[in-house]
Design a protein around this motif. Structure first.
Motif, PDB file in Angstrom:
ATOM      1  N   ARG A   1      91.133 -27.920 -78.257  1.00  0.00           N
ATOM      2  CA  ARG A   1      90.139 -27.046 -78.870  1.00  0.00           C
ATOM      3  C   ARG A   1      89.141 -26.556 -77.815  1.00  0.00           C
ATOM      4  NH1 ARG A   1      89.787 -27.099 -84.438  1.00  0.00           N
ATOM      5  NH2 ARG A   1      91.291 -28.471 -85.482  1.00  0.00           N
ATOM      6  N   ALA A   2      88.733 -27.463 -76.951  1.00  0.00           N
ATOM      7  CA  ALA A   2      87.830 -27.079 -75.862  1.00  0.00           C
ATOM      8  C   ALA A   2      88.527 -26.135 -74.896  1.00  0.00           C
ATOM      9  CB  ALA A   2      87.327 -28.324 -75.136  1.00  0.00           C
ATOM     10  N   PHE A   3      89.819 -26.383 -74.654  1.00  0.00           N
ATOM     11  CA  PHE A   3      90.596 -25.509 -73.777  1.00  0.00           C
ATOM     12  C   PHE A   3      90.663 -24.096 -74.354  1.00  0.00           C
ATOM     13  CE2 PHE A   3      94.690 -23.644 -72.497  1.00  0.00           C
ATOM     14  CZ  PHE A   3      94.571 -23.705 -71.124  1.00  0.00           C
ATOM     15  N   ALA A   4      90.862 -23.983 -75.668  1.00  0.00           N
ATOM     16  CA  ALA A   4      90.898 -22.670 -76.314  1.00  0.00           C
ATOM     17  C   ALA A   4      89.589 -21.925 -76.092  1.00  0.00           C
ATOM     18  CB  ALA A   4      91.181 -22.830 -77.804  1.00  0.00           C
ATOM     19  N   THR A   5      88.479 -22.656 -76.142  1.00  0.00           N
ATOM     20  CA  THR A   5      87.173 -22.034 -75.906  1.00  0.00           C
ATOM     21  C   THR A   5      87.058 -21.522 -74.475  1.00  0.00           C
ATOM     22  OG1 THR A   5      86.148 -23.480 -77.554  1.00  0.00           O
ATOM     23  CG2 THR A   5      84.681 -22.414 -75.981  1.00  0.00           C
ATOM     24  N   GLU A   6      87.616 -22.265 -73.523  1.00  0.00           N
ATOM     25  CA  GLU A   6      87.587 -21.829 -72.129  1.00  0.00           C
ATOM     26  C   GLU A   6      88.387 -20.544 -71.938  1.00  0.00           C
ATOM     27  OE1 GLU A   6      85.664 -23.114 -69.702  1.00  0.00           O
ATOM     28  OE2 GLU A   6      84.890 -24.275 -71.400  1.00  0.00           O
ATOM     29  N   VAL A   7      89.516 -20.438 -72.605  1.00  0.00           N
ATOM     30  CA  VAL A   7      90.297 -19.196 -72.536  1.00  0.00           C
ATOM     31  C   VAL A   7      89.486 -18.050 -73.109  1.00  0.00           C
ATOM     32  CG1 VAL A   7      92.425 -18.050 -73.271  1.00  0.00           C
ATOM     33  CG2 VAL A   7      92.467 -20.477 -72.681  1.00  0.00           C
ATOM     34  N   TRP A   8      88.824 -18.319 -74.224  1.00  0.00           N
ATOM     35  CA  TRP A   8      87.991 -17.303 -74.867  1.00  0.00           C
ATOM     36  C   TRP A   8      86.886 -16.819 -73.918  1.00  0.00           C
ATOM     37  CZ3 TRP A   8      87.446 -14.431 -79.219  1.00  0.00           C
ATOM     38  CH2 TRP A   8      86.177 -13.937 -79.522  1.00  0.00           C
ATOM     39  N   LYS A   9      86.215 -17.739 -73.264  1.00  0.00           N
ATOM     40  CA  LYS A   9      85.125 -17.383 -72.362  1.00  0.00           C
ATOM     41  C   LYS A   9      85.624 -16.581 -71.158  1.00  0.00           C
ATOM     42  CE  LYS A   9      82.141 -21.336 -73.474  1.00  0.00           C
ATOM     43  NZ  LYS A   9      81.544 -22.606 -72.950  1.00  0.00           N
ATOM     44  N   ALA A  10      86.868 -16.824 -70.753  1.00  0.00           N
ATOM     45  CA  ALA A  10      87.415 -16.126 -69.579  1.00  0.00           C
ATOM     46  C   ALA A  10      87.725 -14.666 -69.863  1.00  0.00           C
ATOM     47  CB  ALA A  10      88.683 -16.840 -69.101  1.00  0.00           C
ATOM     48  N   LEU A  11      87.823 -14.307 -71.150  1.00  0.00           N
ATOM     49  CA  LEU A  11      88.217 -12.947 -71.533  1.00  0.00           C
ATOM     50  C   LEU A  11      87.191 -12.390 -72.512  1.00  0.00           C
ATOM     51  CD1 LEU A  11      91.968 -13.818 -72.101  1.00  0.00           C
ATOM     52  CD2 LEU A  11      91.055 -12.520 -70.159  1.00  0.00           C
ATOM     53  N   PRO A  12      86.024 -11.968 -72.032  1.00  0.00           N
ATOM     54  CA  PRO A  12      84.965 -11.514 -72.940  1.00  0.00           C
ATOM     55  C   PRO A  12      85.315 -10.183 -73.605  1.00  0.00           C
ATOM     56  CG  PRO A  12      84.348 -11.092 -70.659  1.00  0.00           C
ATOM     57  CD  PRO A  12      85.622 -11.895 -70.621  1.00  0.00           C
ATOM     58  N   GLY A  13      84.639  -9.925 -74.725  1.00  0.00           N
ATOM     59  CA  GLY A  13      84.795  -8.637 -75.395  1.00  0.00           C
ATOM     60  C   GLY A  13      85.852  -8.603 -76.469  1.00  0.00           C
ATOM     61  N   LEU A  14      86.376  -9.769 -76.874  1.00  0.00           N
ATOM     62  CA  LEU A  14      87.439  -9.810 -77.871  1.00  0.00           C
ATOM     63  C   LEU A  14      86.928 -10.420 -79.172  1.00  0.00           C
ATOM     64  CD1 LEU A  14      90.298 -11.150 -75.579  1.00  0.00           C
ATOM     65  CD2 LEU A  14      90.003  -8.798 -76.358  1.00  0.00           C
ATOM     66  N   THR A  15      87.103  -9.708 -80.268  1.00  0.00           N
ATOM     67  CA  THR A  15      86.787 -10.281 -81.574  1.00  0.00           C
ATOM     68  C   THR A  15      87.883 -11.256 -81.983  1.00  0.00           C
ATOM     69  OG1 THR A  15      85.632  -8.258 -82.224  1.00  0.00           O
ATOM     70  CG2 THR A  15      86.307  -9.734 -83.991  1.00  0.00           C
ATOM     71  N   VAL A  16      89.128 -10.847 -81.786  1.00  0.00           N
ATOM     72  CA  VAL A  16      90.286 -11.687 -82.078  1.00  0.00           C
ATOM     73  C   VAL A  16      90.980 -12.034 -80.766  1.00  0.00           C
ATOM     74  CG1 VAL A  16      92.560 -11.765 -83.181  1.00  0.00           C
ATOM     75  CG2 VAL A  16      90.627 -10.743 -84.384  1.00  0.00           C
ATOM     76  N   LEU A  17      91.359 -13.270 -80.608  1.00  0.00           N
ATOM     77  CA  LEU A  17      92.105 -13.698 -79.428  1.00  0.00           C
ATOM     78  C   LEU A  17      93.264 -14.586 -79.867  1.00  0.00           C
ATOM     79  CD1 LEU A  17      92.532 -14.123 -76.346  1.00  0.00           C
ATOM     80  CD2 LEU A  17      91.005 -16.086 -76.524  1.00  0.00           C
ATOM     81  N   MET A  18      94.466 -14.198 -79.488  1.00  0.00           N
ATOM     82  CA  MET A  18      95.643 -15.022 -79.708  1.00  0.00           C
ATOM     83  C   MET A  18      96.094 -15.535 -78.353  1.00  0.00           C
ATOM     84  SD  MET A  18      99.084 -15.260 -79.253  1.00  0.00           S
ATOM     85  CE  MET A  18      99.645 -13.602 -78.919  1.00  0.00           C
ATOM     86  N   ALA A  19      96.184 -16.845 -78.207  1.00  0.00           N
ATOM     87  CA  ALA A  19      96.610 -17.449 -76.939  1.00  0.00           C
ATOM     88  C   ALA A  19      97.806 -18.355 -77.197  1.00  0.00           C
ATOM     89  CB  ALA A  19      95.469 -18.242 -76.306  1.00  0.00           C
ATOM     90  N   ASP A  20      98.913 -18.066 -76.528  1.00  0.00           N
ATOM     91  CA  ASP A  20     100.092 -18.927 -76.601  1.00  0.00           C
ATOM     92  C   ASP A  20     100.047 -19.889 -75.424  1.00  0.00           C
ATOM     93  OD1 ASP A  20     100.966 -17.649 -78.826  1.00  0.00           O
ATOM     94  OD2 ASP A  20     102.624 -16.590 -77.886  1.00  0.00           O
ATOM     95  N   ILE A  21     100.147 -21.174 -75.725  1.00  0.00           N
ATOM     96  CA  ILE A  21     100.093 -22.184 -74.681  1.00  0.00           C
ATOM     97  C   ILE A  21     101.336 -23.068 -74.764  1.00  0.00           C
ATOM     98  CG2 ILE A  21      97.574 -22.207 -74.750  1.00  0.00           C
ATOM     99  CD1 ILE A  21      97.827 -25.014 -76.093  1.00  0.00           C
ATOM    100  N   VAL A  22     101.641 -23.715 -73.661  1.00  0.00           N
ATOM    101  CA  VAL A  22     102.688 -24.735 -73.626  1.00  0.00           C
ATOM    102  C   VAL A  22     102.051 -26.018 -73.110  1.00  0.00           C
ATOM    103  CG1 VAL A  22     104.876 -25.449 -72.615  1.00  0.00           C
ATOM    104  CG2 VAL A  22     104.542 -23.057 -73.286  1.00  0.00           C
TER     105      VAL A  22
END
Length: 355
Positions: free
Chosen positions: A190-211
């Motif tokens: 969950r914290a990792f998802a937040t880090e991805v979000w912070k790295a890509l500003p300006g998005l209302t919706v963010l879909m991140a596929d992780i392995v």
């Protein structure tokens, strides 16, 4: 889609291909350049697969060399384009790599898996001439390491993690094996998802596929989370595979985030009367017959007041639940009902319903 309240066009919600209006166009465009996106994520300390871009003209020998260097299997995908689209996973050897690149040599608009978003620059991927079926030689593609582990799709809205769906066969095979694992996701992820979000500003919706090896366990050097795809769109088809109810609940949350007016849970359940205008119809009489039949199948009733075969404009009224009317609008635009998709559909309730 644009929805507003009363005569105030500044009060409402707007979406382009399910991307809310609040998303920065520059951010949406950045995500569709996968090479730049990789660099942005890496600069923020977010792990991504090893990868490199190559050109169609002379890049294949170097692509083969790079694939040997990082080791098969590899993943091949267009460098520019919508995320998760035309991803060719598990390329096992040079012969399969050649085959994947050959697929990309066909002009994008003729490839069966190609999709394009009207708001970003996937529209520039055109052939040299109107009769050409071959992609421009300047077209580039990515060869990436095929990361093994559990494939999980994370969906965030305004930085809040709403869902996590595990796809054992990857998002390209969205079958019944997909499952909602939101409740089981480790806090580290969950914290990792937040880090991805912070790295890509300006998005209302963010879909991140992780392995990740184990999405239930804490992140360590051995249990690393690697981002393999990111999108500005929610791509809820995978959530549909996990649960029939999940996409509707997530769509409701996305809509609430974009709407300045609180939404009632029962909105859309009572019939209303609305006027409509359809633009860009190609065969008026046939289109009216088809639209009338589609409305009837949805439990709605159409009354046409004017039809101009020269301009392709039809006006009239429709009675039905807002849900039925909204679905009819979608079908008229999407192309399954009319001879050709309508260019614009406008609907105005005679008495504006409570939001």
């Amino acid at each position: 889609m644009m929805a507003y309240y009363g005569d105030d066009h500044t009060t409402g919600a707007a979406f382009a291909h399910s991307v809310p209006n609040q998303t920065w166009l520059s951010s949406a465009t950045l995500l569709q350049d996968k090479r730049v996106r990789r660099d942005v994520l890496e600069a923020a300390g977010v792990p991504v697969p090893r990868g490199r871009a190559f050109g169609l003209k002379r890049g294949l020998p170097f692509a083969r060399e790079f694939a040997e260097e990082i080791g098969y299997p590899v993943v091949v995908k267009p460098m520019i384009g919508e995320s998760t689209v035309e991803v060719i996973p598990a390329v096992e050897d040079a012969r399969q790599l050649d085959h994947a690149v050959e697929y990309l040599r066909t002009v994008p608009t003729l490839r069966p898996d190609f999709t394009t978003s009207s708001y970003a620059f996937t529209q520039i991927l055109t052939p040299k001439t109107g009769s050409s079926t071959r992609t421009r030689s300047t077209y580039r593609y990515l060869v990436e390491e095929h990361v093994s582990g559990q494939y999980v799709r994370l969906l965030l809205v305004e930085g809040e993690l709403l869902s996590a769906v595990r796809a054992p066969r990857g998002p390209w095979q969205s079958d019944e094996s997909a499952e909602d694992v939101t409740a089981d996701l480790h806090p580290d992820l969950r914290a990792f998802a937040t880090e991805v979000w912070k790295a890509l500003p300006g998005l209302t919706v963010l879909m991140a596929d992780i392995v990740v090896d184990d999405f239930r366990a804490s992140l360590t050097e051995k249990n690393r989370a690697i981002v393999v795809d990111v999108s500005e769109r929610p791509w809820l088809h995978l959530h549909r595979a996990a649960s029939d109810a999940l996409p509707l609940a997530l769509a409701q949350r996305i809509l609430e985030t974009s709407s300045p007016v609180p939404l009632r849970e029962d909105v859309g359940s009572s019939p209303i009367e609305a006027t409509f205008r359809w633009d860009g119809l190609s065969q008026i009489d046939t289109d009216i017959d088809r639209a009338t039949a589609a409305a009837r199948a949805l439990g709605a009733a159409l009354t046409v007041s004017s039809a101009d075969a020269v301009t392709g404009v039809v006006t009239g009224a429709v009675v039905g639940t807002p849900r039925a009317i909204a679905l009819l609008n979608e079908l008229l635009i999407e192309g399954d009902v009319l001879v050709s998709p309508a260019m614009c559909v406008e609907t105005r309730p005679r008495t504006a319903p409570t939001a």
